[in-house]
Design a protein around this motif. Structure first.
Motif, PDB file in Angstrom:
ATOM      1  N   ILE A  53     -85.657 -12.985  23.537  1.00 46.24           N
ATOM      2  CA  ILE A  53     -85.760 -14.221  24.303  1.00 46.24           C
ATOM      3  C   ILE A  53     -85.469 -15.370  23.354  1.00 46.24           C
ATOM      4  N   TYR A  54     -84.496 -16.162  23.705  1.00 46.30           N
ATOM      5  CA  TYR A  54     -84.175 -17.371  22.959  1.00 46.30           C
ATOM      6  C   TYR A  54     -84.488 -18.506  23.920  1.00 46.30           C
ATOM      7  N   PHE A  55     -85.505 -19.276  23.603  1.00 50.36           N
ATOM      8  CA  PHE A  55     -86.107 -20.209  24.559  1.00 50.36           C
ATOM      9  C   PHE A  55     -86.120 -21.610  23.973  1.00 50.36           C
ATOM     10  N   PHE A  56     -85.598 -22.561  24.720  1.00 45.48           N
ATOM     11  CA  PHE A  56     -85.472 -23.936  24.259  1.00 45.48           C
ATOM     12  C   PHE A  56     -86.008 -24.885  25.315  1.00 45.48           C
ATOM     13  N   GLU A  57     -86.734 -25.900  24.880  1.00 44.69           N
ATOM     14  CA  GLU A  57     -87.217 -26.949  25.774  1.00 44.69           C
ATOM     15  C   GLU A  57     -86.793 -28.299  25.218  1.00 44.69           C
ATOM     16  N   LYS A  58     -86.410 -29.166  26.111  1.00 44.91           N
ATOM     17  CA  LYS A  58     -86.102 -30.548  25.728  1.00 44.91           C
ATOM     18  C   LYS A  58     -86.430 -31.440  26.911  1.00 44.91           C
ATOM     19  N   ASP A  59     -87.228 -32.458  26.630  1.00 45.33           N
ATOM     20  CA  ASP A  59     -87.691 -33.367  27.676  1.00 45.33           C
ATOM     21  C   ASP A  59     -88.349 -32.547  28.779  1.00 45.33           C
ATOM     22  N   ASP A  60     -87.842 -32.618  29.996  1.00 41.54           N
ATOM     23  CA  ASP A  60     -88.458 -31.887  31.102  1.00 41.54           C
ATOM     24  C   ASP A  60     -87.627 -30.679  31.535  1.00 41.54           C
ATOM     25  N   SER A  68     -80.442  -8.134  26.007  1.00 42.33           N
ATOM     26  CA  SER A  68     -80.490  -7.060  25.025  1.00 42.33           C
ATOM     27  C   SER A  68     -79.929  -7.451  23.669  1.00 42.33           C
ATOM     28  N   GLY A  69     -79.159  -8.520  23.608  1.00 41.79           N
ATOM     29  CA  GLY A  69     -78.422  -8.838  22.388  1.00 41.79           C
ATOM     30  C   GLY A  69     -79.224  -9.544  21.316  1.00 41.79           C
ATOM     31  N   ASN A  70     -79.024  -9.122  20.075  1.00 32.53           N
ATOM     32  CA  ASN A  70     -79.547  -9.842  18.928  1.00 32.53           C
ATOM     33  C   ASN A  70     -78.590 -10.978  18.591  1.00 32.53           C
ATOM     34  N   ILE A  71     -79.075 -11.996  17.916  1.00 33.55           N
ATOM     35  CA  ILE A  71     -78.186 -13.049  17.438  1.00 33.55           C
ATOM     36  C   ILE A  71     -77.682 -12.606  16.064  1.00 33.55           C
ATOM     37  N   THR A  72     -76.759 -11.654  16.126  1.00 35.80           N
ATOM     38  CA  THR A  72     -76.082 -11.142  14.947  1.00 35.80           C
ATOM     39  C   THR A  72     -74.614 -11.001  15.310  1.00 35.80           C
ATOM     40  N   LEU A  73     -73.768 -10.753  14.330  1.00 34.48           N
ATOM     41  CA  LEU A  73     -72.356 -10.545  14.617  1.00 34.48           C
ATOM     42  C   LEU A  73     -72.182  -9.392  15.591  1.00 34.48           C
ATOM     43  N   GLY A  74     -72.883  -8.294  15.339  1.00 31.73           N
ATOM     44  CA  GLY A  74     -72.787  -7.158  16.245  1.00 31.73           C
ATOM     45  C   GLY A  74     -73.288  -7.473  17.634  1.00 31.73           C
ATOM     46  N   GLY A  75     -74.426  -8.158  17.701  1.00 27.59           N
ATOM     47  CA  GLY A  75     -75.015  -8.484  18.993  1.00 27.59           C
ATOM     48  C   GLY A  75     -74.199  -9.476  19.790  1.00 27.59           C
ATOM     49  N   GLU A  80     -71.818  -3.951  23.150  1.00 23.80           N
ATOM     50  CA  GLU A  80     -71.882  -4.199  24.591  1.00 23.80           C
ATOM     51  C   GLU A  80     -73.317  -4.587  24.911  1.00 23.80           C
ATOM     52  N   GLU A  81     -73.525  -5.845  25.236  1.00 21.08           N
ATOM     53  CA  GLU A  81     -74.862  -6.375  25.497  1.00 21.08           C
ATOM     54  C   GLU A  81     -74.856  -7.123  26.828  1.00 21.08           C
ATOM     55  N   LEU A  82     -76.036  -7.382  27.350  1.00 18.12           N
ATOM     56  CA  LEU A  82     -76.168  -8.169  28.567  1.00 18.12           C
ATOM     57  C   LEU A  82     -77.301  -9.165  28.382  1.00 18.12           C
ATOM     58  N   SER A  83     -77.011 -10.405  28.641  1.00 15.45           N
ATOM     59  CA  SER A  83     -78.036 -11.446  28.595  1.00 15.45           C
ATOM     60  C   SER A  83     -77.876 -12.342  29.810  1.00 15.45           C
ATOM     61  N   VAL A  84     -78.968 -12.927  30.232  1.00 15.34           N
ATOM     62  CA  VAL A  84     -78.979 -13.845  31.367  1.00 15.34           C
ATOM     63  C   VAL A  84     -79.452 -15.199  30.863  1.00 15.34           C
ATOM     64  N   ARG A  85     -78.783 -16.243  31.298  1.00 15.62           N
ATOM     65  CA  ARG A  85     -79.164 -17.607  30.934  1.00 15.62           C
ATOM     66  C   ARG A  85     -79.876 -18.237  32.120  1.00 15.62           C
TER      67      ARG A  85
END
Length: 111
Positions: A53-60, A68-75, A80-85
């Motif tokens: 989970i990569y989670f960011f908050e700003k203001d409201d 499934s993906g890591n924040i790496t070159l491979g990921g 083959e990864e799947l992430s939802v924004r």
């Protein structure tokens, strides 16, 4: 650590959740030198942290990347990864679920 340092300089609140088994000792030591960063590490053999989970908050508003993906070159490039924004207003149903999960994770990792 450059990205974390930049975030700190920009007054971001940074929290890192990681596994002891997969977190290099140098990274743990580097995070300890940054008192602005909260670091929770899963070090119990029966508790393996696998969520991404990569989670960011700003203001409201918030943005979360969950998948499934890591924040790496491979990921990011060669696996083959799947992430939802997800984006939305702080306090909406998705935000509430994510915030509750992260709060619970802090409690679990302190055990």
């Amino acid at each position: 650590m450059d990205s974390i340092d930049l975030a700190i300089r920009n007054k971001a609140k940074v929290t890192v959740y990681s596994n002891k088994k997969h977190t290099e000792a140098g990274a743990v030591a580097a995070l300890r030198t940054r008192p602005e960063v909260r670091h929770f590490i899963a070090n119990h053999y029966h508790r393996y942290l696998h969520s991404k989970i990569y989670f960011f908050e700003k203001d409201d508003r918030y943005t979360a990347l969950i998948g499934s993906g890591n924040i790496t070159l491979g990921g990011l490039v060669s696996s083959e990864e799947l992430s939802v924004r997800l984006t939305g207003a702080i306090g909406d149903p998705h935000h509430a679920q994510i915030a509750a999960y992260l709060k619970n994770l802090e409690v679990v990792l302190k055990e």
